[in-house]
Design an enzyme around this catalytic site. Structure first.
Site, PDB file in Angstrom:
ATOM      1  N   LYS A  52       0.837  -1.205   0.000  1.00 32.19           N
ATOM      2  CA  LYS A  52       0.000   0.000   0.000  1.00 32.19           C
ATOM      3  C   LYS A  52       0.869   1.250   0.000  1.00 32.19           C
ATOM      4  O   LYS A  52       0.639   2.181  -0.766  1.00 32.19           O
ATOM      5  CB  LYS A  52      -0.934  -0.012   1.225  1.00 32.19           C
ATOM      6  CG  LYS A  52      -2.075  -1.007   1.069  1.00 32.19           C
ATOM      7  CD  LYS A  52      -2.846  -1.248   2.359  1.00 32.19           C
ATOM      8  CE  LYS A  52      -3.836  -2.398   2.129  1.00 32.19           C
ATOM      9  NZ  LYS A  52      -4.529  -2.828   3.345  1.00 32.19           N
ATOM     10  N   GLN A  96      -4.907  -1.510   9.503  1.00 33.86           N
ATOM     11  CA  GLN A  96      -4.739  -2.841   8.918  1.00 33.86           C
ATOM     12  C   GLN A  96      -5.343  -3.896   9.847  1.00 33.86           C
ATOM     13  O   GLN A  96      -4.988  -3.971  11.030  1.00 33.86           O
ATOM     14  CB  GLN A  96      -3.249  -3.123   8.675  1.00 33.86           C
ATOM     15  CG  GLN A  96      -2.969  -4.399   7.936  1.00 33.86           C
ATOM     16  CD  GLN A  96      -3.483  -4.387   6.495  1.00 33.86           C
ATOM     17  OE1 GLN A  96      -3.372  -3.398   5.796  1.00 33.86           O
ATOM     18  NE2 GLN A  96      -4.056  -5.497   6.069  1.00 33.86           N
ATOM     19  N   ASP A 119     -11.081   3.047   3.932  1.00 31.74           N
ATOM     20  CA  ASP A 119     -11.323   1.597   3.855  1.00 31.74           C
ATOM     21  C   ASP A 119     -12.821   1.287   3.828  1.00 31.74           C
ATOM     22  O   ASP A 119     -13.224   0.166   3.519  1.00 31.74           O
ATOM     23  CB  ASP A 119     -10.682   0.901   5.066  1.00 31.74           C
ATOM     24  CG  ASP A 119      -9.629  -0.113   4.661  1.00 31.74           C
ATOM     25  OD1 ASP A 119      -9.510  -0.381   3.453  1.00 31.74           O
ATOM     26  OD2 ASP A 119      -8.946  -0.641   5.552  1.00 31.74           O
TER      27      ASP A 119
END
Ligand code: NDP
Length: 308
Positions: A52, A96, A119
């Protein structure tokens, strides 16, 4: 013959469309900023986070990593998120997952400023998705929609079956298909007659995390098959079960320590009209959509209208 839905091609198209928008943001104000928070050390998460941040660097997005130790408390993590919420140069915050057991994951996700929830896991983003209002969409299902769109696959009026009901893939996928006017069935581990349900699908989305589980008898001839699953076969026996007598795969196992396979059995794809390979199908799109959400967020927060 079945046509491959090439995720790398679509990823490249998405990233190419983001470049001029990032250049404009950078020239007129500042580069978009993404903060990635990973707690502790988890080999899979480390690879995802590295990829990422690398994608950010390649595009000109200011990506930064925050790596609290796995002894971090929920309160300390909330404090970090709060600090990132306040920073004007940060447009996106990504935690994450999974977080260690002792952390209150729901509380941490809910503490992200919804305007930075790239997200798409914040309850506000989930509400926007369910109500079909503008907002951040979870990256993997959003990537699947872009893939179907790119290949001109009709969705309205089709029977779509999503196997898997997780918050990050199955559920948002089902809502996106529903909003695109498919008739959607969601299947899970308690579904009776899974094969029968799957065989009704014009569009079958596999998101179960079970290696090569969906064999040809789960697939309606001519269906569009999207395989989200990423599973690792780690022994010669496992590899031989999915790829019998395939010396190339055994060599791959020897070399890399695992062979990746989706949730759909590789032989079953021949039944489909279109299908996503694993790897190279859905996988490449997740990071592309994260970049896309980050650029959308920067434009919105800086009041600059995007070029696409
Ligand atoms: P989860 O484990 O959170 O969810 C799996 C879902 O599949 C659950 O809803 C579960 O049902 C269902 N399921 C499991 N076994 C069966 C079965 N035998 N029959 C029917 N349903 C079953 O996984 P995720 O949603 O996070 O991920 C799914 C897959 O997608 C994984 O392989 C993951 O690695 C991959 N993935 C890929 C991404 C990408 O970028 N390509 C991104 C994210 C995930 P129940 O709810 O009843 O337990």
């Amino acid at each position: 013959m079945a046509t491959i839905l090439d995720g790398k091609l679509v990823r490249d198209a998405i990233l190419a469309s983001l470049k001029p928008r990032i250049e404009r943001l950078t020239a007129e104000r500042r580069p978009p900023g993404l903060a990635v928070v990973m707690v502790g050390s988890n080999p899979a998460s480390e690879i995802y986070v590295r990829n990422k941040v690398k994608a950010c660097a390649e595009l000109g997005i200011a990506g930064e990593k925050h790596l609290p130790l796995d002894t971090v408390t929920t309160e300390e993590l909330l404090f970090l998120v709060e600090a990132l919420n306040r920073r004007p140069d940060i447009d996106g915050i990504l935690i994450q997952l999974p977080l260690p057991e002792h952390i209150d994951q729901q509380q941490v996700l809910a503490s992200i400023d919804p305007s930075k929830d790239v997200d798409g896991f914040h309850p506000c983003s989930v509400g926007d998705l369910v109500a079909n209002r503008p907002g951040f969409r979870a990256c993997t299902p959003a990537g699947v929609m872009r893939l179907l769109e790119y290949y001109g696959i009709p969705i309205a009026g089709k029977d779509a079956v999503v196997v898997g009901r997780s918050d990050i893939v199955g559920k948002p996928m089902a809502f996106l298909l529903l909003h695109a006017h498919a008739t959607v069935t969601i299947c899970h581990s308690k579904t009776a007659n899974l094969a029968e349900q799957c065989r009704r699908a014009d569009i079958l989305i596999a998101a179960m995390g079970r290696p090569a589980f969906l064999t040809a008898d789960f697939i309606k001839p001519g269906a569009v098959v999207v395989d989200v699953g990423i599973n690792r076969l780690r022994t010669p026996e496992q590899v031989d079960r999915v790829f019998p007598g395939d010396p190339q795969r055994l060599a791959e196992l020897e070399e890399k320590g695992s062979v990746i396979v989706g949730d759909v059995h590789p032989e079953a794809f021949s039944q489909a009209s279109f299908y996503t390979p694993v790897p190279g199908g859905v996988g490449p799109l997740t990071i592309a959509m994260l970049m896309s959400n980050t650029v959308d967020s920067a434009e919105r927060r800086l009041g600059i209208r995007g070029s696409s």
